[in-house]
Motif scaffolding. Structure first.
Motif, PDB file in Angstrom:
ATOM      1  N   PRO A 177     -37.476 -55.859  52.991  1.00 48.11           N
ATOM      2  CA  PRO A 177     -37.711 -56.704  51.639  1.00 48.11           C
ATOM      3  C   PRO A 177     -39.089 -57.036  51.589  1.00 48.11           C
ATOM      4  CG  PRO A 177     -35.839 -57.428  52.986  1.00 48.11           C
ATOM      5  CD  PRO A 177     -36.320 -56.409  53.835  1.00 48.11           C
ATOM      6  N   GLY A 178     -39.592 -56.819  50.324  1.00 47.99           N
ATOM      7  CA  GLY A 178     -41.009 -57.463  50.024  1.00 47.99           C
ATOM      8  C   GLY A 178     -42.243 -56.392  50.582  1.00 47.99           C
ATOM      9  N   TYR A 208     -37.799 -55.954  43.321  1.00 46.53           N
ATOM     10  CA  TYR A 208     -36.719 -56.662  43.634  1.00 46.53           C
ATOM     11  C   TYR A 208     -35.584 -56.288  42.456  1.00 46.53           C
ATOM     12  CZ  TYR A 208     -33.275 -60.308  44.090  1.00 46.53           C
ATOM     13  OH  TYR A 208     -32.129 -61.138  44.261  1.00 46.53           O
ATOM     14  N   PHE A 223     -34.253 -53.053  43.597  1.00 45.20           N
ATOM     15  CA  PHE A 223     -33.326 -53.222  44.774  1.00 45.20           C
ATOM     16  C   PHE A 223     -31.994 -53.440  44.055  1.00 45.20           C
ATOM     17  CE2 PHE A 223     -31.005 -56.193  47.343  1.00 45.20           C
ATOM     18  CZ  PHE A 223     -30.608 -55.614  48.640  1.00 45.20           C
ATOM     19  N   THR A 254     -27.597 -60.467  48.234  1.00 43.26           N
ATOM     20  CA  THR A 254     -28.821 -59.965  47.537  1.00 43.26           C
ATOM     21  C   THR A 254     -29.896 -61.259  47.671  1.00 43.26           C
ATOM     22  OG1 THR A 254     -27.935 -60.706  45.409  1.00 43.26           O
ATOM     23  CG2 THR A 254     -27.960 -58.232  46.004  1.00 43.26           C
ATOM     24  N   TYR A 295     -31.842 -61.229  50.713  1.00 43.16           N
ATOM     25  CA  TYR A 295     -32.818 -60.172  50.552  1.00 43.16           C
ATOM     26  C   TYR A 295     -34.011 -60.760  49.961  1.00 43.16           C
ATOM     27  CZ  TYR A 295     -35.145 -55.782  49.048  1.00 43.16           C
ATOM     28  OH  TYR A 295     -35.984 -54.976  49.122  1.00 43.16           O
ATOM     29  N   LEU A 296     -33.742 -61.669  48.753  1.00 40.95           N
ATOM     30  CA  LEU A 296     -34.782 -62.125  47.851  1.00 40.95           C
ATOM     31  C   LEU A 296     -35.637 -63.185  48.757  1.00 40.95           C
ATOM     32  CD1 LEU A 296     -36.157 -62.991  45.223  1.00 40.95           C
ATOM     33  CD2 LEU A 296     -34.359 -64.607  44.963  1.00 40.95           C
ATOM     34  N   SER A 345     -37.678 -61.167  51.212  1.00 41.10           N
ATOM     35  CA  SER A 345     -38.830 -60.760  50.425  1.00 41.10           C
ATOM     36  C   SER A 345     -39.950 -61.744  50.202  1.00 41.10           C
ATOM     37  CB  SER A 345     -38.349 -60.042  49.054  1.00 41.10           C
ATOM     38  OG  SER A 345     -37.480 -59.284  49.263  1.00 41.10           O
TER      39      SER A 345
END
Length: 360
Positions: free
Chosen positions: A64-65, A277, A280, A310, A313-314, A317
């Motif tokens: 992530p990111g 994002y 994804f 999700t 995940y954010l 990120s």
């Protein structure tokens, strides 16, 4: 001695003879049109795109990111461009999602057909009841006629006759059915069956005589919907409008990050972060929908778990891209998600649904 100069066939800028590529536009100098040249750019661009997508897939899903950070740092050819990635994945997602949309529309169309058929049947019953009502009324009038003729002999007044008439009335007619449409369906059905003009029907539905374009449009579409019960068409128009709506929602999502991380780069940096994002999200849900439809029916609790993941995940990120500790990243991500998912997205989708109703 000054070298010989030639002119580029593409940009018409001069360059030294002997160059294989134009130093101004990059086109090949001896680019004679052949079958190979005709398809070279297409094939090379395709395989270049394919290779970069494969290189971008693993970092996008499991780091992530990372892609956003690398792109901002300057690595812009090794991985797929964020906007290109978003468009490619969005096309895949809506292609797969369209199978579900088609099934949903078929169910809606079937349901609406049943509603229309039911309404028409009610209309037929109402006509039968109306015939019975007229017949009973004629019998009642025949029974009362001798009494009315001899009212003076019987010492009856007009007030007495009216009272007698009301007592002997038997109501067998169809009932007025008011629904959520906001108007009397029986009246509108009668006007439609009698061939009344649309203007007359609009007035019966409640449209003002001095209605403007917007109000008139609502009644025009309202009558169209009432006649056809085209909920499936509205649903299809709504779904078809979502990709366009995302082009407005995603920049707004990036704006939220600009507000919460206003010292962490230009707005373009936050837009890059948003592109990856959303890529994804589309890729994850594409995989979920595809597996559910063609491979294996994933249990609902796993679907919900993946959807809920999700958010984490954010957060991950944000930690990598903005280089902030996990506590602040979690708080800011939560606030942004709350406002975006519970306020911005619902309002946007309600507006989108209303627009779909107006223009389906």
């Amino acid at each position: 001695m000054e070298p010989n100069k030639v002119k580029c066939q593409n940009c018409e800028q001069p360059y030294e003879e002997g160059f294989q590529f134009c130093p101004h536009c990059g086109q090949k100098t001896n680019d004679e049109l052949t079958i190979g040249v005709l398809f070279y750019n297409t094939i090379s661009n395709y395989f270049s795109f394919d290779a970069r997508f494969l290189k971008s897939f693993v970092p996008l899903m499991f780091r992530p990111g990372y892609l956003a950070k690398e792109f901002v740092k300057g690595k812009r050819l090794l991985y797929l461009h964020p906007a290109q990635m978003y468009l490619f994945v969005a096309v895949i997602f809506f292609f797969i999602f369209n199978f579900y949309v088609r099934e949903g529309r078929e169910k809606l169309d079937k349901t609406m057909e049943e509603v229309v058929a039911s309404r028409e049947n009610k209309g037929k019953v109402s006509k039968e009841k109306l015939s019975d009502s007229i017949y009973m009324d004629s019998l009642r009038q025949m029974a009362l006629k001798p009494i009315k003729l001899k009212k003076d002999a019987l010492g009856l007044k007009e007030e007495d006759l009216r009272r007698l008439d009301s007592i002997t009335t038997v109501e067998i007619g169809s009932e007025e059915i008011n629904t959520d449409f906001g108007f009397n369906e029986s009246e509108i059905d009668s006007l439609i069956q009698s061939g009344a003009s649309n203007e007359t029907i609009y007035r019966a539905m409640g449209m003002a005589e001095d209605a403007g374009y917007f109000q008139r449009k609502i009644f025009v579409q309202g009558l169209k919907f009432y006649k056809t019960m085209g909920l499936g068409q509205i649903y299809q128009t709504f779904i078809d409008s979502i990709p366009l709506a995302m082009f407005f929602l995603m920049p707004l999502f990036a704006l939220f990050f600009k507000v919460f991380f206003f010292k962490r780069g230009r707005y373009a940096h936050h837009l890059v972060f948003s592109f990856y994002y959303f890529s994804f999200l589309f890729l994850l849900f594409s995989l979920i929908f595809a597996i559910n439809r063609w491979i294996w029916d994933i249990p609902d609790w796993i679907d919900w778990l993946l959807a809920f993941s999700t958010f984490f995940y954010l957060v991950a990120s944000v930690i990598r891209f903005y280089e902030q500790n996990w506590i602040l990243s979690f708080i800011k991500s939560g606030i942004i998600s709350f406002f975006f998912l519970l306020l911005v997205v619902p309002v946007s989708f309600v507006m989108l649904g209303f627009i779909a109703f107006l223009f389906y």
